[in-house]
Design a protein around this motif. Structure first.
Motif, short mmCIF file in Angstrom:
data_model
loop_
_atom_site.label_atom_id
_atom_site.label_comp_id
_atom_site.label_asym_id
_atom_site.label_seq_id
_atom_site.Cartn_x
_atom_site.Cartn_y
_atom_site.Cartn_z
N ALA A 126 0.78 -1.05 0.03
CA ALA A 126 -0.08 -0.02 0.10
C ALA A 126 0.83 1.39 -0.07
CB ALA A 126 -0.83 0.09 1.26
N ALA A 127 2.13 1.23 0.61
CA ALA A 127 2.72 2.54 0.83
C ALA A 127 4.37 2.11 0.87
CB ALA A 127 2.54 3.01 2.15
N PRO A 128 4.97 1.48 -0.51
CA PRO A 128 6.21 1.40 -0.61
C PRO A 128 7.16 2.71 -0.81
CG PRO A 128 5.01 1.26 -2.67
CD PRO A 128 3.99 1.49 -1.72
N GLU A 129 8.38 2.48 -0.05
CA GLU A 129 9.46 3.45 -0.19
C GLU A 129 10.23 3.34 -1.74
OE1 GLU A 129 10.64 3.87 4.45
OE2 GLU A 129 11.48 2.33 3.19
N ASP A 174 14.02 -0.94 6.51
CA ASP A 174 14.41 -0.35 8.10
C ASP A 174 15.44 0.59 8.13
OD1 ASP A 174 16.77 -1.77 8.08
OD2 ASP A 174 16.19 -3.54 9.33
N ASP A 175 15.83 1.09 9.39
CA ASP A 175 16.96 2.22 9.36
C ASP A 175 18.33 1.76 8.96
OD1 ASP A 175 14.99 3.93 10.18
OD2 ASP A 175 15.34 3.80 12.17
N GLN A 176 18.59 0.36 9.09
CA GLN A 176 19.73 -0.20 8.44
C GLN A 176 19.63 -0.47 6.96
OE1 GLN A 176 18.39 -1.16 11.71
NE2 GLN A 176 19.54 0.31 12.38
N GLY A 177 18.63 -0.01 6.32
CA GLY A 177 18.42 -0.22 4.75
C GLY A 177 18.23 -1.94 4.57
N ARG A 178 17.75 -2.43 5.65
CA ARG A 178 17.21 -4.02 5.10
C ARG A 178 15.77 -3.95 4.83
NH1 ARG A 178 21.27 -7.38 6.24
NH2 ARG A 178 22.97 -6.85 7.69
N ILE A 179 15.41 -4.94 4.28
CA ILE A 179 14.04 -5.19 3.71
C ILE A 179 13.02 -5.57 4.95
CG2 ILE A 179 12.48 -6.28 2.27
CD1 ILE A 179 14.68 -6.36 0.06
N VAL A 180 11.97 -4.98 5.13
CA VAL A 180 10.90 -5.00 6.42
C VAL A 180 9.75 -5.55 5.66
CG1 VAL A 180 12.19 -4.20 8.27
CG2 VAL A 180 10.65 -2.87 6.68
N GLU A 181 9.38 -5.08 4.59
CA GLU A 181 8.15 -5.39 3.73
C GLU A 181 8.72 -5.55 2.26
OE1 GLU A 181 4.58 -2.91 4.51
OE2 GLU A 181 5.66 -2.01 6.25
N PHE A 182 8.05 -6.45 1.74
CA PHE A 182 8.27 -6.68 0.19
C PHE A 182 6.97 -7.39 -0.46
CE2 PHE A 182 9.48 -10.22 -2.53
CZ PHE A 182 10.16 -9.69 -3.47
N ALA A 225 14.64 2.95 -2.62
CA ALA A 225 14.29 3.25 -1.08
C ALA A 225 15.25 3.80 -0.47
CB ALA A 225 13.59 1.85 -0.62
N LEU A 226 16.51 3.32 -0.86
CA LEU A 226 17.70 3.85 0.03
C LEU A 226 17.81 5.50 -0.26
CD1 LEU A 226 20.25 0.96 -0.42
CD2 LEU A 226 19.29 1.61 1.83
N GLU A 227 17.70 5.61 -1.64
CA GLU A 227 17.81 7.10 -2.05
C GLU A 227 16.93 7.92 -1.10
OE1 GLU A 227 19.23 10.72 -3.38
OE2 GLU A 227 20.11 8.48 -3.68
N LYS A 228 15.53 7.62 -0.94
CA LYS A 228 14.75 8.26 -0.19
C LYS A 228 15.05 8.05 1.22
CE LYS A 228 10.64 7.27 -3.13
NZ LYS A 228 8.93 6.83 -2.96
N HIS A 229 15.63 7.25 1.68
CA HIS A 229 16.11 7.45 2.93
C HIS A 229 17.46 8.55 3.24
CE1 HIS A 229 14.62 3.65 5.52
NE2 HIS A 229 13.83 3.50 4.34
N HIS A 230 18.22 8.20 2.21
CA HIS A 230 19.12 9.18 2.42
C HIS A 230 18.73 10.80 2.20
CE1 HIS A 230 22.21 6.26 2.77
NE2 HIS A 230 21.72 5.91 1.51
N THR A 231 17.62 11.03 1.18
CA THR A 231 17.12 12.36 1.14
C THR A 231 16.58 12.56 2.20
OG1 THR A 231 17.10 12.09 -1.35
CG2 THR A 231 15.62 13.53 -0.30
N ASN A 232 15.67 12.11 2.92
CA ASN A 232 15.09 12.27 4.27
C ASN A 232 16.29 12.54 5.47
OD1 ASN A 232 12.41 11.70 3.09
ND2 ASN A 232 12.40 9.78 3.60
N THR A 233 16.82 11.92 5.51
CA THR A 233 18.35 12.04 6.50
C THR A 233 18.81 13.63 6.32
OG1 THR A 233 18.69 9.82 6.71
CG2 THR A 233 20.21 11.32 7.46
#
Length: 156
Positions: free
Chosen positions: A24-27, A48-56, A140-148
């Motif tokens: 429903a809400a993928p990163e 997750d915060d370590q860049g590991r897949i938690v939902e797939f 998703a990692l790029e989004k995490h880095h941008t948000n950080t």
């Protein structure tokens, strides 16, 4: 010989696709298509915060070989990091194209597709799900880095 390619193990994996569907809400979301045969995989991930897949979730429309590879991927992908996925993709590609041993670790069961090496026209369909997964994780990692970066800039 083609009967060996579509073994009972391959057909069983193809028939049991873990995490089928969409989130429903993928990163991160990515689609890959094998041009020769039209096999397609669309993958959604949340990290997750370590860049590991938690939902797939995966929506795969492929031949039995592509479905089987997606089945193995779906069984093992939760908790995987981008480096594990990239290593598995590289090892699988080498297994199919240059006689490599195949993936190790959590994705070792992809070796069940080793006999696909003898059928170059089937290589792309066997790789489509893992290629889409890697692209979705990178997005998703790029989004995490941008948000950080945004949070750090706001705190300054």
């Amino acid at each position: 010989m083609i009967d060996d390619l579509y073994s009972t193990r391959i057909l069983t994996l193809a028939a049991n696709l873990p995490h089928a569907g969409r989130l429903a809400a993928p990163e991160g979301t990515a689609e890959r298509v094998a041009k020769l045969c039209g096999s397609r995989a669309t993958v959604d991930v949340v990290l997750d915060d370590q860049g590991r897949i938690v939902e797939f979730a995966q929506d795969v429309k492929a031949c039995a070989l592509g479905q089987a590879a997606a089945g193995v991927l779906g069984q093992s992908v939760i908790g995987a990091s981008v480096s594990e996925i990239a290593d598995a993709r590289d090892a699988m590609s080498a297994m199919l194209k240059s006689g490599g041993d195949g993936p190790t670790g959590r994705f070792e069961y992809l070796r069940v597709l080793k006999q696909v090496a003898d059928y170059p026209a089937r290589h792309a369909s066997s790789l489509v799900a893992i290629e889409a997964t890697l692209a979705a994780v990178n997005q998703a990692l790029e989004k995490h880095h941008t948000n950080t970066r945004t949070r750090l800039a706001g705190a300054a």
